[in-house]
Scaffold this active site. Sequence first.
Site, PDB file in Angstrom:
ATOM      1  N   TYR A   1      45.869  46.356  50.604  1.00  0.00           N
ATOM      2  CA  TYR A   1      45.119  46.738  49.402  1.00  0.00           C
ATOM      3  C   TYR A   1      45.868  47.809  48.623  1.00  0.00           C
ATOM      4  CZ  TYR A   1      41.154  48.271  46.518  1.00  0.00           C
ATOM      5  OH  TYR A   1      40.323  48.594  45.465  1.00  0.00           O
TER       6      TYR A   1
ATOM      7  N   PHE B   1      30.651  43.596  41.621  1.00  0.00           N
ATOM      8  CA  PHE B   1      29.832  44.780  41.336  1.00  0.00           C
ATOM      9  C   PHE B   1      30.215  45.398  39.987  1.00  0.00           C
ATOM     10  CE2 PHE B   1      29.975  49.546  42.245  1.00  0.00           C
ATOM     11  CZ  PHE B   1      28.720  49.781  41.709  1.00  0.00           C
TER      12      PHE B   1
ATOM     13  N   LYS C   1      50.285  38.979  26.944  1.00  0.00           N
ATOM     14  CA  LYS C   1      51.478  38.910  26.087  1.00  0.00           C
ATOM     15  C   LYS C   1      51.382  37.726  25.126  1.00  0.00           C
ATOM     16  CE  LYS C   1      56.542  38.478  26.408  1.00  0.00           C
ATOM     17  NZ  LYS C   1      56.704  37.076  26.002  1.00  0.00           N
TER      18      LYS C   1
ATOM     19  N   ALA D   1      42.474  47.409  36.666  1.00  0.00           N
ATOM     20  CA  ALA D   1      41.672  48.226  37.577  1.00  0.00           C
ATOM     21  C   ALA D   1      42.502  48.592  38.791  1.00  0.00           C
ATOM     22  CB  ALA D   1      40.407  47.482  37.996  1.00  0.00           C
TER      23      ALA D   1
END
Length: 328
Positions: A146, A12, A106, A115
């Site tokens: 989560y 999404f 890096k 996020a």
Amino acid sequence: MKKILITGAAGFLGSHLSDRFINEGFKVIGMDNFITGDIKNIAHLLEHPNFHFIEHDVTEFVKIDGELDYILHFASPASPIDYLKIPIQTLKVGSLGTHNLLGLAKAKQARILIASTSEVYGDPLVHPQTEDYYGNVNTIGPRGVYDEAKRFQESITMAYHRFHGLETRIVRIFNTYGPRMRLNDGRVIPAFMGQALRGEDLTVFGDGLQTRSFCYVDDQVEGIFRLLFSDYSYPVNIGNPHEITIKDFAEEIIKLTGTNQKLVYKDLPVDDPMQRQPDISLAKKLLDWEPKTHRAEGMKITFNYFKGLSKEELYKSEHKDFTKHIKI
């Protein structure tokens, strides 16, 4: 032409971010393994000369040829139905996946934006939630897979920033909605709209007095875009501070859809947060950002998107088959 890698590009938010960076003149590399993403979200980009797609699981080594300027790490299940069904993969994408992408950043000397989520605050004891609040999270509860994946993600990102001097950005995303959400993914907006479109009663968990704050996707993308190009390395809340109870929101959906359903109450899931409202003072100060889209306007656009789905999509089970995509 600057080059950016967007993981979770078929999801999404990832697909909307891909659109934004294409429109800003970037060369976009989209990456997804389709655990929760959908190829239709980026179908319109597949023939674009500045978009290149790689099907890949970021928990495995990530290799990108040539120079790379920016990375947006948005690969992760984000709805309870998804991350409760694939808990180990959720933990792996937040830990191993983030480690792989930080290593890539890096090696390429690229700036990376991670996020994160308002779920790092857990069921908050501080309201509204500011970035300096450490949270109230159950590490061993079902939602911990989560919440802790995202909390670890923030920790390792800051470790790379401090130890390696890596240019890092962290966005804490609050409830976001808009076109391309998966209709039956268990999140409140597609759940309510799907039930309304099917003529079903709307399911409210608990007494419905828990609150959420909903940010339209265009506003969220704008906040993320500004954060990437800021000079700030610590977490920043991006969300809409306009709070509403779930019960009142369900009534809004019934009014919007013109249906005549009732509200049906079920037990509240374990560790479901009772309040969720971002304090966006920092985003206003640092980024000169705040949401512009009123909920009534954004919900109308979102409803029209869902209304345009096929009958097959409307009645498709929320329980997506993940097994062909993952290795546990």
